[in-house]
Every structure is written in structure tokens, then in C-alpha cells.
Enzyme design. Structure first.
Site, PDB file in Angstrom:
ATOM      1  N   SER A   1      -4.824   2.497  -2.619  1.00 33.02           N
ATOM      2  CA  SER A   1      -4.188   2.398  -1.319  1.00 33.02           C
ATOM      3  C   SER A   1      -4.520   3.356  -0.187  1.00 33.02           C
ATOM      4  O   SER A   1      -5.783   3.178   0.027  1.00 33.02           O
ATOM      5  CB  SER A   1      -2.706   2.815  -1.540  1.00 33.02           C
ATOM      6  OG  SER A   1      -2.142   1.776  -2.219  1.00 33.02           O
TER       7      SER A   1
ATOM      8  N   SER B   1       0.823  -1.339  -0.135  1.00 34.71           N
ATOM      9  CA  SER B   1      -0.115   0.163   0.030  1.00 34.71           C
ATOM     10  C   SER B   1       0.924   1.039   0.072  1.00 34.71           C
ATOM     11  O   SER B   1       2.013   1.254   0.442  1.00 34.71           O
ATOM     12  CB  SER B   1      -0.653  -0.184   1.212  1.00 34.71           C
ATOM     13  OG  SER B   1      -1.955   1.114   1.068  1.00 34.71           O
ATOM     14  N   CYS B   2       0.314   2.212  -0.550  1.00 37.22           N
ATOM     15  CA  CYS B   2       0.948   3.819  -0.464  1.00 37.22           C
ATOM     16  C   CYS B   2       0.034   4.420  -0.467  1.00 37.22           C
ATOM     17  O   CYS B   2      -1.077   4.680   0.525  1.00 37.22           O
ATOM     18  CB  CYS B   2       2.014   3.707  -1.752  1.00 37.22           C
ATOM     19  SG  CYS B   2       1.020   3.532  -3.021  1.00 37.22           S
ATOM     20  N   LYS B   3      -0.161   5.699  -1.037  1.00 41.91           N
ATOM     21  CA  LYS B   3      -0.730   6.714  -1.046  1.00 41.91           C
ATOM     22  C   LYS B   3      -2.135   6.588  -2.027  1.00 41.91           C
ATOM     23  O   LYS B   3      -3.179   6.576  -1.628  1.00 41.91           O
ATOM     24  CB  LYS B   3      -0.317   8.102  -1.291  1.00 41.91           C
ATOM     25  CG  LYS B   3      -1.274   9.360  -0.962  1.00 41.91           C
ATOM     26  CD  LYS B   3      -0.741  10.704  -0.868  1.00 41.91           C
ATOM     27  CE  LYS B   3      -1.661  11.675  -0.984  1.00 41.91           C
ATOM     28  NZ  LYS B   3      -1.076  13.207  -0.846  1.00 41.91           N
TER      29      LYS B   3
END
Length: 136
Positions: free
Chosen positions: A123, A95-97
Site C-alpha cells: 500500500s 490501499s492503506c499503510k
């Protein structure tokens, strides 16, 4: 004629790799992972982004450190990240932004021999938009 038929029906397409575009999870899958405490959710955002809010239970390994971190011996990985180093067949959610860095991490781990890595498109932005709980 039979030979021609056999030749034209031979498979010519390569089989999809484990890092194909289909290796993704959705909000419901991530929510289930949060509730169950597994599989591992790795947040690849910067430390500052991670500290500002994250999916509960996620572990922070910034994208710039992924290759180094997952090359560490088990004990050093545990010392650095506070968790056991995942095995190459373990399910990992990235996951990230908004999903771009998560996909890059999934692909990088795939190149390193990890065969069960799934990116979360959208994400943290998707998680927030759908009312997911935030840990700080």
C-alpha cells in the site's frame, strides 16, 4: 472399475472465491490507475493518516466505516464521499499503510457482493518506497 474411476476423478476442491488471496494489484497497476483516473482507489486509513499524504486521486473511507458507507443509498454515498457509489462489479483498488487493512476491506466488500475488489499489498509504504507521487 469404471465407476471407481469416475468417483475418484470427480472434483472435490471448491472453486476459489472472488476474495481469494490472488485479488491484488502492484505498484505499476496503481500507477496506471492514478494516471487514468480509474479505477477507484479507496484508502482505508484514518482521516489523519490520509490527510498527511496519499496516493493521488484516492478517496478516504476508513476501514471502520466501510460497511456503513457501502450500504448507503447512491445519493447519500455521493454526499458523504464526493464520488458516485461504485457498482458491485466495478473494479476497486483498496490501499492503506502496509496492506493489512486494504485486504480486510477487500474481503469485507467481497462479503457485501462486490466482485472486483483488489488490495494493494504494501500500500502507501510501497508507493512511497517506489517513488510514487504523494498528494496532500
Amino acid at each position: 472399475h469404471l465407476l471407481l474411476h469416475l468417483t475418484t476423478s470427480a472434483p472435490t476442491q471448491p472453486q476459489p472465491s472472488s476474495t481469494s488471496v490472488m485479488a491484488i494489484v502492484d505498484f505499476a497497476c496503481v500507477g496506471a490507475a492514478v494516471s487514468a483516473g480509474k479505477p477507484l482507489i479507496v484508502d482505508v486509513r484514518t482521516e489523519d493518516e490520509f490527510a498527511a499524504g496519499r496516493i493521488p486521486g484516492a478517496v478516504n473511507i476508513p476501514l471502520s466505516e466501510v460497511e456503513f458507507a457501502f450500504s448507503l443509498p447512491e445519493k447519500k454515498f455521493m454526499d458523504s464521499h464526493g464520488i458516485s457509489k461504485p457498482g458491485t462489479g466495478d473494479l476497486i483498488i483498496t490501499s492503506c499503510k502496509v496492506g493489512g487493512r486494504a485486504a480486510k476491506m477487500r474481503d469485507k466488500l467481497g462479503q457485501m457482493g462486490y466482485t472486483n475488489v483488489q488490495a494493494y499489498p504494501g500500500s502507501f509504504s510501497d508507493w512511497l518506497a517506489k517513488g510514487g507521487l504523494v498528494e496532500k
